[in-house]
Design a protein around this motif. Sequence first.
Motif, short mmCIF file in Angstrom:
data_model
loop_
_atom_site.label_atom_id
_atom_site.label_comp_id
_atom_site.label_asym_id
_atom_site.label_seq_id
_atom_site.Cartn_x
_atom_site.Cartn_y
_atom_site.Cartn_z
N ARG A 1 44.93 40.13 36.95
CA ARG A 1 45.71 39.54 38.03
C ARG A 1 45.59 38.03 37.98
N HIS B 1 42.55 45.75 34.32
CA HIS B 1 43.08 45.11 35.52
C HIS B 1 43.20 43.62 35.21
N ASP C 1 40.33 38.99 37.44
CA ASP C 1 41.13 38.81 38.64
C ASP C 1 40.90 37.42 39.18
#
Length: 251
Positions: A129, A127, A95
């Motif tokens: 991002r 995840h 992230d």
Amino acid sequence: MFTDTHCHLYHEYYEDLDVVRENANKNGIKNAINNGIDQKTNEEVLNAIKVNDYMYGAIGIHPECVHDYKEEDLKFIEEHINDEKVLAIGEIGLDYHYEKTSKKEQMELFERQLKLAEKYDKPVVIHSREATQDTIDTLKKYKVRGVIHSFSGSLEVAKIYIKMGFLLGINGVITFKNSNIKDVYAQIPLDKILLETDSPYLTPHPYRGQRNEPMYIKDIALFVANLKNISLEELSKITEENIHNLFFKNC
Ligand code: NI
């Protein structure tokens, strides 16, 4: 019947997990995969799946928790990775939105967990991002399968992940009026998608502003069924099969 393949059902957000389960039940949601993000929530997930029939778990250290994890937290994941009802290592990844300054540390944490997934042949819940290229490059170094949770990138990136064998997680974002992600998903084959809520975040339209719950999978499913011009039954059949192939391969 549908499954919420990605949620965070912690006591911090839900004092009434029995109500959450009843709501899910009433709305045809038969299972939910509860994802941990750090030691505390991983322990919570392991406890919750023992007492909730409908709940499965994923355990992992989220990139936003990169500063707080300890060596023994990774050992804990390894010790419990083959526990009953633990389906995957997640939520893990990169992230660069909130964590611009810790790329090196995030990468190390990510790779150590990918190594565990490889070693124990477990799927990963990713995840990513503002870190697409690094995510792709890193995943390519390991022999792992899994899902790109909350995928909201371009069709080009979707195709890369699909070619690498990954599934893409669709959540409430697809129902948002200002989201273009439906145009991307319109072109993605149904056997490459999973439905998720990411509860308590990203509550689908028209419930935005309220707390999200696994029951809202029904609204995401309805949106996707309309987008793909198929029945809810057909969508259920395909997505449940996707879940089986990814998470229950050896069962
Ligand atoms: Ni999540």
